[in-house]
Structures are given as C-alpha cells and as structure tokens.
Scaffold this active site. Structure first.
Site, PDB file in Angstrom:
ATOM      1  N   GLY A 107       8.643   4.012   0.154  1.00  0.00           N
ATOM      2  CA  GLY A 107       9.381   5.258   0.075  1.00  0.00           C
ATOM      3  C   GLY A 107      10.796   5.067   0.586  1.00  0.00           C
ATOM      4  O   GLY A 107      11.278   3.939   0.741  1.00  0.00           O
ATOM      5  N   ILE A 140       0.814  -1.220   0.000  1.00  0.00           N
ATOM      6  CA  ILE A 140       0.000   0.000   0.000  1.00  0.00           C
ATOM      7  C   ILE A 140       0.846   1.268   0.000  1.00  0.00           C
ATOM      8  O   ILE A 140       0.323   2.375  -0.087  1.00  0.00           O
ATOM      9  CB  ILE A 140      -0.994   0.024   1.188  1.00  0.00           C
ATOM     10  N   GLY A 141       2.162   1.110   0.077  1.00  0.00           N
ATOM     11  CA  GLY A 141       3.014   2.303   0.029  1.00  0.00           C
ATOM     12  C   GLY A 141       4.481   1.934   0.157  1.00  0.00           C
ATOM     13  O   GLY A 141       4.834   0.917   0.753  1.00  0.00           O
ATOM     14  N   ASP A 168       7.523  16.716   8.871  1.00  0.00           N
ATOM     15  CA  ASP A 168       7.292  16.179   7.523  1.00  0.00           C
ATOM     16  C   ASP A 168       5.807  16.024   7.228  1.00  0.00           C
ATOM     17  O   ASP A 168       5.385  15.012   6.662  1.00  0.00           O
ATOM     18  CB  ASP A 168       8.018  14.846   7.351  1.00  0.00           C
ATOM     19  N   LYS A 208       4.786  -1.869   8.330  1.00  0.00           N
ATOM     20  CA  LYS A 208       5.836  -1.102   7.667  1.00  0.00           C
ATOM     21  C   LYS A 208       7.180  -1.769   7.921  1.00  0.00           C
ATOM     22  O   LYS A 208       7.619  -1.896   9.066  1.00  0.00           O
ATOM     23  CB  LYS A 208       5.857   0.338   8.199  1.00  0.00           C
ATOM     24  N   VAL A 235       5.242  -0.484   2.989  1.00  0.00           N
ATOM     25  CA  VAL A 235       4.088  -0.771   3.852  1.00  0.00           C
ATOM     26  C   VAL A 235       3.124  -1.699   3.129  1.00  0.00           C
ATOM     27  O   VAL A 235       2.789  -1.471   1.953  1.00  0.00           O
ATOM     28  CB  VAL A 235       3.344   0.532   4.245  1.00  0.00           C
ATOM     29  N   TYR A 291      12.099   5.419   3.486  1.00  0.00           N
ATOM     30  CA  TYR A 291      12.317   4.801   4.790  1.00  0.00           C
ATOM     31  C   TYR A 291      11.624   3.462   4.968  1.00  0.00           C
ATOM     32  O   TYR A 291      11.564   2.941   6.066  1.00  0.00           O
ATOM     33  CB  TYR A 291      11.899   5.773   5.900  1.00  0.00           C
ATOM     34  N   GLY A 292      11.092   2.875   3.889  1.00  0.00           N
ATOM     35  CA  GLY A 292      10.507   1.558   4.034  1.00  0.00           C
ATOM     36  C   GLY A 292       9.349   1.293   3.089  1.00  0.00           C
ATOM     37  O   GLY A 292       9.018   2.112   2.233  1.00  0.00           O
TER      38      GLY A 292
END
Length: 359
Positions: A29, A26-27, A146, A49, A34, A31-32
């Site tokens: 980037g 589902i995501g 952020d 995550k 998910v 930093y990891g």
C-alpha cells in the site's frame, strides 16, 4: 552491523539479516509492502513490513510515531512489534526500515470478500475483540484514525489483532492541532471530519467501528460507499437522517452547515433497512456507534457493556494502558529532519544495540 541478504519480491527489494527468509508478498500500500517470512533462529513465521522511503520530515514523524506506538501498545488484540531492522543508505535521507511483527493468517477484508458465512457468534466475537483493543488504545490517549476491515487481522481460530498505526495520533498533545488532514479511508470516515470540525476525539474510531460492524453484518457490503467526500456526506445523511440542532451546533464550518441545510430534511433509515439482521441488540449497538453527534456517540467502554456483548464482556479481562508514552516530539516545532532521524534510530536501538553506532 551484520551482513544483510537481498531478496526481490514483486519488484520490492528486501535487505534482511540472515535469520529472516521471506516467503511471499502478503500486502502492499501507500506506506509500504509486507511479506510473510520465516525466523530461522526461532523456527516460526513472522510478517515483515518494509516502510516506504522517507522523503521529508512528515514521513519521518509518521515512521517514528508508528514505531513508538507499536512498541508501547502491548495487548492481545494489537499486532505485536517483534523486531526492527534498519539498513543505512548513503544516498538517502534515512535508510530502509523493516518492522517485524507477528504473522496472522488473513484479514477481515479478505474474509468478507470470500463470502465466507459468518455466524452471529463470529460477529459478536470480532466486535468484542475490536472494542477490547480500542479500550486499551484510547486509554493510552491514542486514536487509531484508520480502522477498516483490511487493518483487522485474523487467525483461523478467529483471534483478532489490529494493525497499521501509521495514521495514529496522540490525542492529549494534539488537542489544539487541526487534525482534519487526510485520515481514515473515506468509507469509514466520521462525519465530523468531513464537516470541517477542527478538532475531534477518539469518537472518530467508534464511528469506524460502527461502519466495520455494519459491513460484517451486511456480508461485505460497505455502508457508506461515497466516491468523494461530498457523496460520502450525502450518503451518511440519507441513511442516518438530518443532524439535530445540537449536532449542527458542533459544526464550526458555516459552509458545511449551509450545505447540510440545502439537502432538506432527511429521515433516519430504520435499522432493519440499514443493516438487515436477526439480532436487534447488534442493530442497536451499530445505531449508537453511528450517532452523528460525536459528543453523544457511544464510547468504547460503554459499547463493551452493551447487551449484544453480554456473553463476552469481562471487565477483569479488558486491560487499560498503564504508564506514559513519550510523544514530546509532536509538539516540538524546532525539530529538524536529522533530529527525527536520530529519534527513530534511538527507538529501534532497543531491538539492536548496533544501531546506536549510527547516532
């Protein structure tokens, strides 16, 4: 330690206890990555995550910071940390770390990109929940650093939770530290960061809230879409006007001052042009959130009392953080990578006592 099952999803390997079964990515980037998953023991959905591999002590401190903050900031409008899974790796500095959180249906960025029509009531409710979360975060002496639409998670019933505390900092310990390292996706970055102020406050979050609220009202159109930090500064000054004398005094970098002066005098864009909207209270709130001077920029507490949120504001239901969060590791220059690894394992041992065996 219990056996873990391996799953490969879009090139990412997830090693998880049997009770967790991944469903889909589902995501992903910097930093990891998910995935959504099912907690089979409780028959409910969760998000998991997988944090990126830790390469050095900076990465390790970021992971420790995120876990500490998420463990402590328990609030209706902040994504809750339900579990932490650790898988040791013999050939790596630190093994794989998985953060298990509540599962949300979508995020604000996806909603904005879908061109789904949002009413004034939707926008006010989102704004209120964001501010309510930040009242709690700032009262814990934490700055998020952020905020952007993709870090604002939503349910179908419009309930909202903030996520991603990987760039967050504790303000009280780091007041003397140069915080001008990478922070905040550029479009949402407060001008004082780019103008080389060597210290800043939680007002950087309120600027990001203003950018986000403006983007919601503008149907997903970013207010300050600079391609680089110079263009970002130019766009901000073009739309918000030349900083006044008091604001210029707060800029410690002489080169930054000279650059602003070289741009000539710019008038502030009327709010009807910056964020065309039929609610003047909403425009006024954005105007105050996007004050170029961080010392006069509206605070989260003040914003909650703004007329735009009069129908939602309830001081008896806007809690503040009580207690202290231990960020003592931040000020300890003698900590080694092995020390931080032990602190991380100690933190996650509260979720599974078996991790104490690894200390």
């Amino acid at each position: 330690m219990e056996d873990h099952q391996k799953y490969e999803i879009f090139g990412y390997v997830f090693e998880l206890p049997p009770k967790y079964e991944p469903i889909k990515m589902i995501g992903k980037g910097t930093y990891g990555a998910v995935v959504s998953a099912t907690n089979k023991e409780e028959d409910k959905g969760v998000a998991i995550k997988k944090l990126s591999k830790i390469e050095d002590i900076i990465d390790a401190k970021r992971v420790l910071r995120e876990i500490i903050i998420m463990k402590n900031l328990k609030h209706e409008n902040i994504l809750g940390l339900l579990d932490v899974v650790y898988v040791s790796k013999e050939d790596e500095i630190l093994g794989d770390i998985y953060l298990v959180t509540e599962l949300m249906e979508t995020d604000l960025n996806r909603v904005l990109r879908s061109k789904q029509e949002l009413t004034d009531e939707h926008i006010a409710y989102f704004t209120y929940q964001i501010l309510r979360a930040f009242k709690f975060i700032h009262s814990a002496k934490v700055i998020h650093r952020d905020l952007k639409p993709s870090n604002i998670l939503l349910t179908e019933s419009c309930d909202l939770k903030l996520c991603d505390f990987g760039l967050s900092r504790n303000l009280s310990i780091q007041k003397q530290e140069d915080l001008t390292e990478y922070v905040v996706t550029r479009f949402y970055r407060a001008p004082e960061i780019m103008l080389s102020s060597h210290s800043y406050s939680n007002s950087v979050d309120t600027w990001s809230i203003g950018c986000t609220l403006g983007e919601i009202i503008n149907n997903g159109k970013v207010l300050f879409p600079g391609e680089n930090y110079i263009e970002q500064v130019n766009l901000i000054i073009d739309k918000r006007g030349t900083p006044d004398e008091e604001t210029m005094k707060s800029i410690s970098n002489e080169n930054a001052k000279k650059y602003i002066e070289s741009l000539g005098t710019k008038d502030k864009l009327p709010m009807d042009e910056l964020v065309p909207f039929n609610n003047s209270d909403a425009q006024d709130l954005i105007d105050k959130l996007l004050d170029l001077n961080p010392s006069t920029r509206i605070t989260v507490d003040e914003a909650l009392k703004h007329p735009y949120l009069a129908n939602l504001h309830d001081p008896d239901d806007e809690p503040v953080f009580e207690g202290d969060i231990d960020f003592s590791f931040e000020g300890n220059a003698d900590l080694t990578l092995e020390d931080v690894k032990k602190l991380i394992l100690s933190e996650i041992s509260s979720y599974n006592s078996a991790y104490y065996d690894l200390l």
